[in-house]
Design an enzyme around this catalytic site. Structure first.
Site, short mmCIF file in Angstrom:
data_model
loop_
_atom_site.label_atom_id
_atom_site.label_comp_id
_atom_site.label_asym_id
_atom_site.label_seq_id
_atom_site.Cartn_x
_atom_site.Cartn_y
_atom_site.Cartn_z
N ASP A 277 0.82 -1.22 0.00
CA ASP A 277 0.00 0.00 0.00
C ASP A 277 0.86 1.27 0.00
O ASP A 277 0.67 2.16 0.85
CB ASP A 277 -0.91 0.03 1.24
CG ASP A 277 -1.70 -1.25 1.44
OD1 ASP A 277 -2.12 -1.84 0.44
OD2 ASP A 277 -1.90 -1.65 2.60
N GLU B 167 -11.39 0.43 -3.01
CA GLU B 167 -10.53 0.99 -1.95
C GLU B 167 -9.37 1.72 -2.60
O GLU B 167 -9.29 1.81 -3.83
CB GLU B 167 -10.02 -0.12 -1.03
CG GLU B 167 -9.15 -1.16 -1.73
CD GLU B 167 -8.84 -2.38 -0.86
OE1 GLU B 167 -9.38 -2.53 0.24
OE2 GLU B 167 -8.02 -3.20 -1.31
O1 FUB Z 1 -3.15 -3.50 3.60
C1 FUB Z 1 -4.45 -3.74 4.10
C2 FUB Z 1 -5.45 -3.39 3.09
O2 FUB Z 1 -5.24 -4.19 1.93
C3 FUB Z 1 -5.38 -1.99 2.57
O3 FUB Z 1 -5.85 -1.03 3.45
C4 FUB Z 1 -6.15 -2.17 1.34
O4 FUB Z 1 -6.09 -1.09 0.45
C5 FUB Z 1 -5.54 -3.43 0.78
O5 FUB Z 1 -4.35 -3.19 0.09
#
Ligand code: FUB
Length: 356
Positions: A32, A256
């Protein structure tokens, strides 16, 4: 726990592997990546710090049980990377209990701000802020989450007029659907991919209602950078006809990882489509949108999640992303950086992270 302040030499050997580029570091697992170039011209990467908590995989991402943040930095892409000391630990955040997911950072008036999602003791995601005099921390967390925040994946965009905006939210394990009515809905039977208007009457068994998708949220930051100056609003993502993207449109709907750049006069919103594993983008004329869907930035990577940032350094654009090359496990990821081409007409040349 990683060793303090380690430097890793970049792997600059030409690679025969199936991957476009090699992991940025191998001493710790990172994911991320939110990348910024602050005033000193150095590149700072604010990633999640993956580790194996031994929690079984599920659709809510329980296996992503991270507990701290570590900043990476380098003078240039391809240069030596410094893995800094722990910047913030969950034990130093009064309100947070678990799951320190994808963070971002901002810089204003000599202070650095780390923004991070975490679940509280009741298992509800909120977004916290922490402050430091250094871009690499340690950061001191505010005692409470940002008032009015919810869900996860914050990213803070500094506009050219000096205003800062936080984009946030994520469905499924990111809990955005639980806030569709404005209040947190703890119903364990709630669909993970709900519509904007009336989640409680969604009776589509496939969970793909012919209705408007949940959209990312935006809020302008207060002068103190640790509060919102306004109530969060929807960031509308439209299709080529000007209609909001539908919830069933899994190759284009927001899942997301919202991230915003200003390139020329245009605002570029890029985000992950989650279960279709793409990074896509949409453009608009205001940080608030609306944004019109344009196309793919990053094809699926190895691993389930695809989460990125886009940054400029020395006149070139780059995509920071992750895959699971080092571990082969979806929850133990490694950050990578690839050069990104913005075409003369403003479109983004999609990247294929596994061109072989
Ligand atoms: O790293 C945990 C979660 O997985 C992140 O917040 C999301 O965007 C996904 O990459």
């Amino acid at each position: 726990t990683p060793p303090a302040e380690v430097s890793e030499t970049a792997d600059t050997e030409p690679s025969e592997s199936k991957y476009l580029v090699q992991p940025l570091v191998s001493g710790i697992f990172t994911a991320d990546p939110s990348v910024h170039v602050w005033d000193d011209g150095r590149i700072y990467v604010y990633p999640s710090h993956d580790y194996d908590a031994g929690i079984p995989e599920d659709d809510l991402g329980s296996q992503y049980a991270m507990r701290d943040y570590i900043v990476l930095s380098m003078d240039e892409v391809g240069g030596d990377v410094t893995i800094h000391d722990v910047a913030l630990d969950v034990d130093d955040v009064a309100w947070a209990a678990q799951q320190m997911w994808a963070p971002d950072a901002a810089h204003k008036d000599g202070k650095y701000y780390l923004y991070f999602p975490a679940k509280d003791a009741d298992g509800v995601f909120y977004i916290g802020a922490a402050i430091s005099d250094s871009p690499t921390g340690p950061f001191t967390a505010e005692p409470e989450p940002i008032e009015g925040s919810f869900s996860m994946d914050p990213s803070v965009f500094e506009d050219t007029d000096g205003e800062y905006y936080m984009y946030f939210g994520g469905i499924w394990g990111g809990q955005l659907q639980r806030w569709a009515t404005g209040e947190y809905n703890a119903d364990p039977g709630l669909n993970t991919d709900l519509v904007n208007d009336d989640p409680l009457t969604n009776d589509d068994e496939a969970g793909q209602p012919d209705d408007v998708a949940l959209m990312p949220k935006i809020a302008r930051m207060g002068d103190d950078m640790v509060s919102f100056a306004e109530a969060p609003k929807d960031v509308m993502i439209l299709d080529e006809n000007g209609d909001p993207i539908k919830a069933k449109d899994h190759a284009r709907r927001f899942f997301e990882a919202a991230w915003v750049n200003k390139i020329g006069d245009k605002y570029y919103l890029s985000y992950s489509t989650g279960d279709t594993h793409l990074i896509v983008y949409a453009t608009g004329d205001s940080p608030y949108g609306p944004f019109t869907y344009q196309g793919v930035v990053n094809q699926p990577v190895e691993g389930w999640t695809n989460h990125h940032s886009i940054f400029e350094h020395d006149g070139k654009y780059y995509l920071a992303y992750h895959d699971v090359q080092l571990s082969g496990k979806s929850h133990l990821r490694n950050v990578k950086i690839a050069e990104l081409t913005i075409n003369e007409d403003g479109t983004i040349e999609p990247i294929d992270p596994m061109p072989g």
